[in-house]
Design a protein around this motif. Structure first.
Motif, PDB file in Angstrom:
ATOM      1  N   ALA A 240       0.851  -1.206   0.000  1.00 59.17           N
ATOM      2  CA  ALA A 240       0.000   0.000   0.000  1.00 59.17           C
ATOM      3  C   ALA A 240       0.883   1.251   0.000  1.00 59.17           C
ATOM      4  O   ALA A 240       1.999   1.242   0.517  1.00 59.17           O
ATOM      5  CB  ALA A 240      -0.912  -0.003   1.225  1.00 59.17           C
ATOM      6  N   ASN A 241       0.323   2.298  -0.572  1.00 59.35           N
ATOM      7  CA  ASN A 241       0.989   3.599  -0.563  1.00 59.35           C
ATOM      8  C   ASN A 241       0.485   4.311   0.701  1.00 59.35           C
ATOM      9  O   ASN A 241      -0.628   4.801   0.740  1.00 59.35           O
ATOM     10  CB  ASN A 241       0.563   4.325  -1.847  1.00 59.35           C
ATOM     11  CG  ASN A 241       1.145   5.690  -1.934  1.00 59.35           C
ATOM     12  OD1 ASN A 241       1.995   6.067  -1.132  1.00 59.35           O
ATOM     13  ND2 ASN A 241       0.686   6.464  -2.907  1.00 59.35           N
ATOM     14  N   VAL A 242       1.320   4.316   1.742  1.00 60.98           N
ATOM     15  CA  VAL A 242       0.841   4.710   3.075  1.00 60.98           C
ATOM     16  C   VAL A 242       1.246   6.134   3.421  1.00 60.98           C
ATOM     17  O   VAL A 242       2.388   6.547   3.183  1.00 60.98           O
ATOM     18  CB  VAL A 242       1.400   3.739   4.155  1.00 60.98           C
ATOM     19  CG1 VAL A 242       0.968   4.177   5.556  1.00 60.98           C
ATOM     20  CG2 VAL A 242       0.943   2.316   3.890  1.00 60.98           C
ATOM     21  N   THR A 243       0.291   6.875   3.999  1.00 59.51           N
ATOM     22  CA  THR A 243       0.614   8.136   4.669  1.00 59.51           C
ATOM     23  C   THR A 243       0.375   7.914   6.153  1.00 59.51           C
ATOM     24  O   THR A 243      -0.732   7.542   6.560  1.00 59.51           O
ATOM     25  CB  THR A 243      -0.289   9.284   4.172  1.00 59.51           C
ATOM     26  OG1 THR A 243      -0.124   9.410   2.762  1.00 59.51           O
ATOM     27  CG2 THR A 243       0.096  10.607   4.833  1.00 59.51           C
ATOM     28  N   LEU A 244       1.419   8.089   6.932  1.00 57.28           N
ATOM     29  CA  LEU A 244       1.315   7.938   8.386  1.00 57.28           C
ATOM     30  C   LEU A 244       1.293   9.334   8.994  1.00 57.28           C
ATOM     31  O   LEU A 244       2.243  10.098   8.832  1.00 57.28           O
ATOM     32  CB  LEU A 244       2.516   7.137   8.904  1.00 57.28           C
ATOM     33  CG  LEU A 244       2.681   7.058  10.424  1.00 57.28           C
ATOM     34  CD1 LEU A 244       1.536   6.286  11.068  1.00 57.28           C
ATOM     35  CD2 LEU A 244       4.014   6.371  10.778  1.00 57.28           C
ATOM     36  N   VAL A 245       0.180   9.650   9.650  1.00 56.08           N
ATOM     37  CA  VAL A 245       0.081  10.955  10.323  1.00 56.08           C
ATOM     38  C   VAL A 245       0.252  10.676  11.810  1.00 56.08           C
ATOM     39  O   VAL A 245      -0.571   9.985  12.416  1.00 56.08           O
ATOM     40  CB  VAL A 245      -1.282  11.628  10.046  1.00 56.08           C
ATOM     41  CG1 VAL A 245      -1.363  12.961  10.769  1.00 56.08           C
ATOM     42  CG2 VAL A 245      -1.482  11.825   8.540  1.00 56.08           C
ATOM     43  N   THR A 246       1.343  11.154  12.363  1.00 57.51           N
ATOM     44  CA  THR A 246       1.664  10.751  13.730  1.00 57.51           C
ATOM     45  C   THR A 246       1.864  11.929  14.672  1.00 57.51           C
ATOM     46  O   THR A 246       2.501  12.924  14.310  1.00 57.51           O
ATOM     47  CB  THR A 246       2.913   9.825  13.743  1.00 57.51           C
ATOM     48  OG1 THR A 246       3.266   9.548  15.113  1.00 57.51           O
ATOM     49  CG2 THR A 246       4.107  10.440  13.051  1.00 57.51           C
ATOM     50  N   GLY A 247       1.313  11.771  15.867  1.00 63.41           N
ATOM     51  CA  GLY A 247       1.612  12.695  16.948  1.00 63.41           C
ATOM     52  C   GLY A 247       3.003  12.378  17.488  1.00 63.41           C
ATOM     53  O   GLY A 247       3.665  11.464  16.994  1.00 63.41           O
ATOM     54  N   PRO A 248       3.449  13.098  18.516  1.00 65.91           N
ATOM     55  CA  PRO A 248       4.811  12.897  19.032  1.00 65.91           C
ATOM     56  C   PRO A 248       4.979  11.516  19.671  1.00 65.91           C
ATOM     57  O   PRO A 248       4.219  11.165  20.565  1.00 65.91           O
ATOM     58  CB  PRO A 248       4.949  13.994  20.099  1.00 65.91           C
ATOM     59  CG  PRO A 248       3.842  14.972  19.812  1.00 65.91           C
ATOM     60  CD  PRO A 248       2.728  14.193  19.198  1.00 65.91           C
ATOM     61  N   THR A 249       5.915  10.710  19.181  1.00 64.80           N
ATOM     62  CA  THR A 249       6.191   9.381  19.765  1.00 64.80           C
ATOM     63  C   THR A 249       7.701   9.139  19.763  1.00 64.80           C
ATOM     64  O   THR A 249       8.453   9.873  19.137  1.00 64.80           O
ATOM     65  CB  THR A 249       5.553   8.225  18.956  1.00 64.80           C
ATOM     66  OG1 THR A 249       6.326   8.023  17.772  1.00 64.80           O
ATOM     67  CG2 THR A 249       4.114   8.480  18.588  1.00 64.80           C
ATOM     68  N   GLN A 250       8.083   8.065  20.423  1.00 68.49           N
ATOM     69  CA  GLN A 250       9.496   7.635  20.410  1.00 68.49           C
ATOM     70  C   GLN A 250       9.760   6.680  19.244  1.00 68.49           C
ATOM     71  O   GLN A 250      10.874   6.210  19.054  1.00 68.49           O
ATOM     72  CB  GLN A 250       9.829   6.864  21.701  1.00 68.49           C
ATOM     73  CG  GLN A 250       9.653   7.667  22.979  1.00 68.49           C
ATOM     74  CD  GLN A 250      10.668   8.785  23.059  1.00 68.49           C
ATOM     75  OE1 GLN A 250      11.834   8.585  22.765  1.00 68.49           O
ATOM     76  NE2 GLN A 250      10.209   9.971  23.409  1.00 68.49           N
ATOM     77  N   GLU A 251       8.739   6.332  18.498  1.00 67.40           N
ATOM     78  CA  GLU A 251       8.903   5.354  17.412  1.00 67.40           C
ATOM     79  C   GLU A 251       9.698   5.962  16.257  1.00 67.40           C
ATOM     80  O   GLU A 251       9.458   7.127  15.890  1.00 67.40           O
ATOM     81  CB  GLU A 251       7.531   4.935  16.872  1.00 67.40           C
ATOM     82  CG  GLU A 251       6.754   4.023  17.785  1.00 67.40           C
ATOM     83  CD  GLU A 251       7.405   2.663  17.905  1.00 67.40           C
ATOM     84  OE1 GLU A 251       7.404   1.912  16.928  1.00 67.40           O
ATOM     85  OE2 GLU A 251       7.923   2.350  18.991  1.00 67.40           O
ATOM     86  N   PRO A 252      10.618   5.178  15.670  1.00 65.86           N
ATOM     87  CA  PRO A 252      11.336   5.706  14.503  1.00 65.86           C
ATOM     88  C   PRO A 252      10.394   5.851  13.315  1.00 65.86           C
ATOM     89  O   PRO A 252       9.427   5.087  13.189  1.00 65.86           O
ATOM     90  CB  PRO A 252      12.400   4.630  14.219  1.00 65.86           C
ATOM     91  CG  PRO A 252      11.924   3.402  14.915  1.00 65.86           C
ATOM     92  CD  PRO A 252      11.012   3.810  16.036  1.00 65.86           C
TER      93      PRO A 252
END
Ligand code: C5P
Length: 409
Positions: A240-252
């Motif tokens: 899939a062509n993914v857009t990840l919209v993320t709040g502040p996390t420690q995840e790379p």
């Protein structure tokens, strides 16, 4: 073949189960582990009894940064990490070096030690890097075994030709370390290109939002973003062509997708709207329910013991907005329901009120942030309760359900 230097991030966060069997080329494995880890992959090692004649468990443990698994019947190994889990908590199983003996056992489904048992139990792709004497490689028995393994879609890298440790010259030398790295890189690149979700676009929200109270303080929650990021990765891995919209996390940041970093619910909604239209939306973010009614540009001062009233207003509901987007609604909208009681009933009610297609309801009474998740998938057909799984396994399983649904619709 993709030269690994040109795609430096493809191996980032990939989990490789490396089975080291007993050939002289095992001495090159410490270097292979170093190269894979330099590229951000994690490597977990299984060492066969004969492999341990060529390379020590200590050196593999030092370079992989983890325990080396050797014994099928070790109680500690079984209680901490059963051989089934060991074989499944990986993106790919790599056998390097793969001797004629382990290839024969694989071809015939023999499972008489930890390595071969894991190989029989795995549901993950397998790659082998054969390494043996030229006559053994050319033997019709090995040829037949190789053909059987290739028929089962096992990937093969090498062997190459050259001087052999036994003094003979010819085919049978294990592929060079950088060729194995390139083959793994190729595997992940082509899997996404040919994956069942290629051509589909997906939007995933993840992590918490931070809502400023004043320039130095904010309202937040304990969401780690682990589950949302794992879902984004699982969908991208299927093409899939993914857009990840993320709040502040420690995840790379995952490498094979567009990542939009936001802080507030308003920004998350704007980023989601900008990403639309999409085929699939998964709202895994723990969006703050409220934000300050009015923004403050200066730090709020203490009031000498008097209580402070914060005037809050509700944030926009992103999941509901996407679910009710009319003609630009994604074909499949999935929300999460983090509950502490009546998990399934609350999940069913949330599916109705938000207007989404599926809800992944999970019990957060033990708190956010762990590596495992116990979820119920709520669809129009009812609730399907899954066993406790790692967040990666939940993501993989959800991605499989999404793929099945998209193929049918
Ligand atoms: O209402 P509640 O926060 O329990 O709903 C959880 C689901 O709704 C999650 O999928 C979450 O991502 C989504 N949500 C949202 N926008 C909000 C609040 C929740 O997308 N403002």
């Amino acid at each position: 073949m993709v030269y690994p230097g040109t795609r430096p991030t493809v191996l980032k966060n990939r989990r490789i189960l490396l089975i080291v069997s007993g050939g002289i080329a095992a001495v090159k494995i410490p270097d292979l582990i170093r190269r894979l880890r330099e590229r951000g992959a994690s490597v977990r090692c299984v060492l066969t009894e004969s492999g341990a004649q060529f390379v020590t468990p200590m050196s593999l443990a030092a370079l992989s940064g983890g325990k080396v698994f050797q014994d099928l019947f070790s109680l500690t190994d079984e209680s901490e990490m059963g051989h089934i889990n060991l074989s499944r908590e990986a993106d790919i199983v790599l056998v390097a070096p793969a001797t004629a003996n382990i290839m024969a056992k694989m071809a015939h489904g023999q499972a008489d030690d930890l390595a071969t048992t894991a190989l029989l139990a795995t549901d993950k792709p397998v790659m082998i890097a054969p390494s043996m004497n030229v006559k053994m490689w050319e033997h019709s028995a090995t040829k037949a075994n190789l053909a059987t393994l290739q028929d089962r879609d096992i990937h093969v890298v090498g062997p190459g030709a050259g001087d052999m440790a036994c003094g003979e010259v010819g085919d049978g030398r294990m592929a060079e370390v950088m060729d194995i790295v390139a083959a793994l890189t190729d595997f992940f690149v082509s899997r996404a290109a040919l994956g069942p979700l290629s051509g589909q676009s997906a939007l995933v929200t993840s992590g918490p939002t931070h809502e400023p109270i004043d320039p130095v303080r904010y309202i937040a929650n304990r969401s780690s973003g682990k589950q949302g990021h794992a879902i984004a990765r699982a969908l991208a891995d299927l093409g899939a062509n993914v857009t990840l919209v993320t709040g502040p996390t420690q995840e790379p940041d995952p490498d094979n997708m567009t990542v939009v970093a936001v802080e507030t619910a308003d920004q998350m909604l704007a980023a989601c709207t900008a990403a639309a239209p999409v085929d699939i939306a998964v709202c895994a973010a723990a969006v703050a329910d409220w934000r300050m009614a009015e923004s403050t540009t200066s730090k709020i001062k203490k009031t000498g013991g008097a209580s402070l009233q914060l005037n809050l207003t509700e944030n926009p509901d992103i999941l509901t907005t996407l679910s009710k987007a009319g003609s630009s609604r994604p074909r499949l909208v999935i929300g999460f329901a983090a509950e502490t009681e009546n998990i399934i009933d609350n999940g069913i009610a949330k599916r109705d009120s938000k207007g989404c297609d599926w809800i992944v309801a999970n019990d957060v009474s033990a708190g956010f942030g762990g590596d495992d998740n116990t979820v119920h998938l709520i669809t129009e057909e009812g609730a399907d309760s899954w066993p406790t799984l790692s967040k990666k396994a939940v993501a993989d399983r959800l991605a499989t359900h999404i793929t099945d649904h998209i193929k049918k619709s």
